[in-house]
Scaffold this motif. Structure first.
Motif, PDB file in Angstrom:
ATOM      1  N   MET A   1       0.834  -1.193   0.000  1.00 29.81           N
ATOM      2  CA  MET A   1       0.000   0.000   0.000  1.00 29.81           C
ATOM      3  C   MET A   1       0.873   1.249   0.000  1.00 29.81           C
ATOM      4  SD  MET A   1      -3.114  -0.570   2.615  1.00 29.81           S
ATOM      5  CE  MET A   1      -4.364  -1.761   2.301  1.00 29.81           C
ATOM      6  N   GLU A   2       0.388   2.258  -0.682  1.00 29.41           N
ATOM      7  CA  GLU A   2       1.105   3.525  -0.726  1.00 29.41           C
ATOM      8  C   GLU A   2       0.818   4.350   0.525  1.00 29.41           C
ATOM      9  OE1 GLU A   2       0.320   5.806  -4.189  1.00 29.41           O
ATOM     10  OE2 GLU A   2       0.437   4.069  -5.490  1.00 29.41           O
ATOM     11  N   ASN A   3       1.745   5.243   0.836  1.00 32.06           N
ATOM     12  CA  ASN A   3       1.560   6.217   1.908  1.00 32.06           C
ATOM     13  C   ASN A   3       1.155   5.594   3.240  1.00 32.06           C
ATOM     14  OD1 ASN A   3       2.094   8.249  -0.009  1.00 32.06           O
ATOM     15  ND2 ASN A   3      -0.055   8.227  -0.619  1.00 32.06           N
ATOM     16  N   VAL A   4       1.776   4.504   3.595  1.00 37.71           N
ATOM     17  CA  VAL A   4       1.462   3.852   4.863  1.00 37.71           C
ATOM     18  C   VAL A   4       2.037   4.692   5.998  1.00 37.71           C
ATOM     19  CG1 VAL A   4       1.827   1.811   6.289  1.00 37.71           C
ATOM     20  CG2 VAL A   4       1.374   1.572   3.846  1.00 37.71           C
ATOM     21  N   MET A   5       1.174   5.092   6.923  1.00 36.38           N
ATOM     22  CA  MET A   5       1.591   5.886   8.071  1.00 36.38           C
ATOM     23  C   MET A   5       2.065   4.991   9.206  1.00 36.38           C
ATOM     24  SD  MET A   5      -1.623   8.496   7.953  1.00 36.38           S
ATOM     25  CE  MET A   5      -1.043   9.625   9.189  1.00 36.38           C
ATOM     26  N   GLY A   6       1.485   3.822   9.301  1.00 37.86           N
ATOM     27  CA  GLY A   6       1.788   2.881  10.363  1.00 37.86           C
ATOM     28  C   GLY A   6       0.660   1.887  10.486  1.00 37.86           C
ATOM     29  N   LEU A   7       0.706   1.094  11.535  1.00 35.45           N
ATOM     30  CA  LEU A   7      -0.314   0.075  11.772  1.00 35.45           C
ATOM     31  C   LEU A   7      -1.090   0.403  13.036  1.00 35.45           C
ATOM     32  CD1 LEU A   7       1.866  -3.091  11.058  1.00 35.45           C
ATOM     33  CD2 LEU A   7       0.368  -1.871   9.464  1.00 35.45           C
ATOM     34  N   LEU A   8      -2.385   0.287  12.959  1.00 36.69           N
ATOM     35  CA  LEU A   8      -3.258   0.490  14.106  1.00 36.69           C
ATOM     36  C   LEU A   8      -3.719  -0.870  14.591  1.00 36.69           C
ATOM     37  CD1 LEU A   8      -4.798   2.541  15.912  1.00 36.69           C
ATOM     38  CD2 LEU A   8      -6.702   2.311  14.297  1.00 36.69           C
ATOM     39  N   ARG A   9      -3.276  -1.235  15.780  1.00 32.44           N
ATOM     40  CA  ARG A   9      -3.706  -2.502  16.371  1.00 32.44           C
ATOM     41  C   ARG A   9      -4.913  -2.224  17.261  1.00 32.44           C
ATOM     42  NH1 ARG A   9       0.974  -5.283  18.002  1.00 32.44           N
ATOM     43  NH2 ARG A   9       0.959  -5.889  15.827  1.00 32.44           N
ATOM     44  N   ILE A  10      -6.013  -2.874  16.920  1.00 30.26           N
ATOM     45  CA  ILE A  10      -7.255  -2.710  17.669  1.00 30.26           C
ATOM     46  C   ILE A  10      -7.520  -3.999  18.423  1.00 30.26           C
ATOM     47  CG2 ILE A  10      -9.732  -2.252  17.535  1.00 30.26           C
ATOM     48  CD1 ILE A  10      -9.191  -0.960  14.783  1.00 30.26           C
ATOM     49  N   ARG A  11      -7.571  -3.900  19.734  1.00 24.59           N
ATOM     50  CA  ARG A  11      -7.967  -5.058  20.534  1.00 24.59           C
ATOM     51  C   ARG A  11      -9.469  -4.940  20.790  1.00 24.59           C
ATOM     52  NH1 ARG A  11      -4.440  -7.214  25.149  1.00 24.59           N
ATOM     53  NH2 ARG A  11      -3.642  -8.282  23.320  1.00 24.59           N
ATOM     54  N   ILE A  12     -10.221  -5.829  20.171  1.00 23.05           N
ATOM     55  CA  ILE A  12     -11.656  -5.895  20.430  1.00 23.05           C
ATOM     56  C   ILE A  12     -11.790  -6.696  21.719  1.00 23.05           C
ATOM     57  CG2 ILE A  12     -13.924  -6.571  19.567  1.00 23.05           C
ATOM     58  CD1 ILE A  12     -12.592  -4.558  17.717  1.00 23.05           C
ATOM     59  N   LYS A  13     -12.028  -5.985  22.830  1.00 23.49           N
ATOM     60  CA  LYS A  13     -12.026  -6.638  24.136  1.00 23.49           C
ATOM     61  C   LYS A  13     -13.300  -7.437  24.394  1.00 23.49           C
ATOM     62  CE  LYS A  13      -8.902  -3.779  26.810  1.00 23.49           C
ATOM     63  NZ  LYS A  13      -8.795  -3.011  28.044  1.00 23.49           N
ATOM     64  N   ARG A  14     -14.451  -6.739  24.341  1.00 26.44           N
ATOM     65  CA  ARG A  14     -15.683  -7.443  24.717  1.00 26.44           C
ATOM     66  C   ARG A  14     -16.906  -6.699  24.206  1.00 26.44           C
ATOM     67  NH1 ARG A  14     -17.526  -5.651  30.531  1.00 26.44           N
ATOM     68  NH2 ARG A  14     -16.524  -3.616  30.649  1.00 26.44           N
ATOM     69  N   GLY A  15     -18.015  -7.423  24.209  1.00 20.11           N
ATOM     70  CA  GLY A  15     -19.323  -6.843  23.950  1.00 20.11           C
ATOM     71  C   GLY A  15     -20.078  -6.779  25.264  1.00 20.11           C
ATOM     72  N   ILE A  16     -20.926  -5.767  25.386  1.00 22.34           N
ATOM     73  CA  ILE A  16     -21.687  -5.564  26.625  1.00 22.34           C
ATOM     74  C   ILE A  16     -23.160  -5.430  26.282  1.00 22.34           C
ATOM     75  CG2 ILE A  16     -21.991  -4.053  28.639  1.00 22.34           C
ATOM     76  CD1 ILE A  16     -19.034  -3.045  27.901  1.00 22.34           C
ATOM     77  N   ASN A  17     -23.979  -6.300  26.881  1.00 23.95           N
ATOM     78  CA  ASN A  17     -25.426  -6.242  26.731  1.00 23.95           C
ATOM     79  C   ASN A  17     -25.846  -6.196  25.260  1.00 23.95           C
ATOM     80  OD1 ASN A  17     -28.080  -6.150  27.680  1.00 23.95           O
ATOM     81  ND2 ASN A  17     -28.110  -3.916  27.667  1.00 23.95           N
ATOM     82  N   LEU A  18     -25.300  -7.114  24.465  1.00 18.53           N
ATOM     83  CA  LEU A  18     -25.643  -7.154  23.046  1.00 18.53           C
ATOM     84  C   LEU A  18     -27.071  -7.650  22.842  1.00 18.53           C
ATOM     85  CD1 LEU A  18     -22.327  -8.575  21.516  1.00 18.53           C
ATOM     86  CD2 LEU A  18     -23.019  -6.188  21.805  1.00 18.53           C
TER      87      LEU A  18
END
Length: 165
Positions: A1-18
């Motif tokens: 990919m062009e113009n990569v700024m960096g990587l964003l690591r997202i930890r999807i922790k939990r769902g609440i009252n789905l």
């Protein structure tokens, strides 16, 4: 990919009252979309309060592009049911990344993002210096559904050795 700024690591922790989408429960999973990228958590069977703790990593190219989350109930014989959606902006987090923060005490709050009508935050979200890294914890209220929130945490992975925006 062009113009990569960096990587964003997202930890999807939990769902609440789905939301309930099966008889008394649901089999939820989360899809994360950013630009042309699409990532997915694992399915948690029979839970309205799932604990994922799944790390998903996005390649960031545009700080103004929102990250979108879609929650679904996994079904075997029919299309998966929608359980809500949310989105958040990453530019406040990226602004904190650009700062020279070395030497700050652990737990220092760098900035705060307040809930507004324009974002999905259910409470104030702090961007914090923790263990030599910038992190942001957030609770997102799901839209287009009767109830539910998603808790997640952001981390930055620098791929260039220096953040350049």
């Amino acid at each position: 990919m062009e113009n990569v700024m960096g990587l964003l690591r997202i930890r999807i922790k939990r769902g609440i009252n789905l939301a309930v989408r099966d008889v008394n429960t649901s089999d939820p999973y989360v899809i994360v979309r950013y630009a042309q990228q699409k990532l997915k958590t694992r399915v948690i069977k029979k839970s309205l309060n799932p604990q994922w703790n799944d790390d998903l990593t996005l390649c960031v190219t545009d700080p103004n592009q929102p990250v979108k989350l879609f929650v679904y109930d996994k079904d075997t014989f029919t299309f998966d049911d929608k359980m809500g959606e949310a989105e958040f902006q990453i530019w406040p987090f990226l602004e904190a990344i650009k700062m020279d923060l070395e030497g700050l005490p652990n737990g220092t709050i760098i900035s705060k993002v307040k809930p507004t009508r324009q974002n999905c935050l259910s409470e104030e979200s702090n961007i914090v210096w923790m263990e030599g890294k910038v992190t942001q914890n957030m609770f997102l209220r799901l839209r287009n559904v009767e109830c539910g929130e998603i808790e997640l945490q952001l981390h930055w992975v620098d791929v260039s050795g220096r953040v350049k925006f």
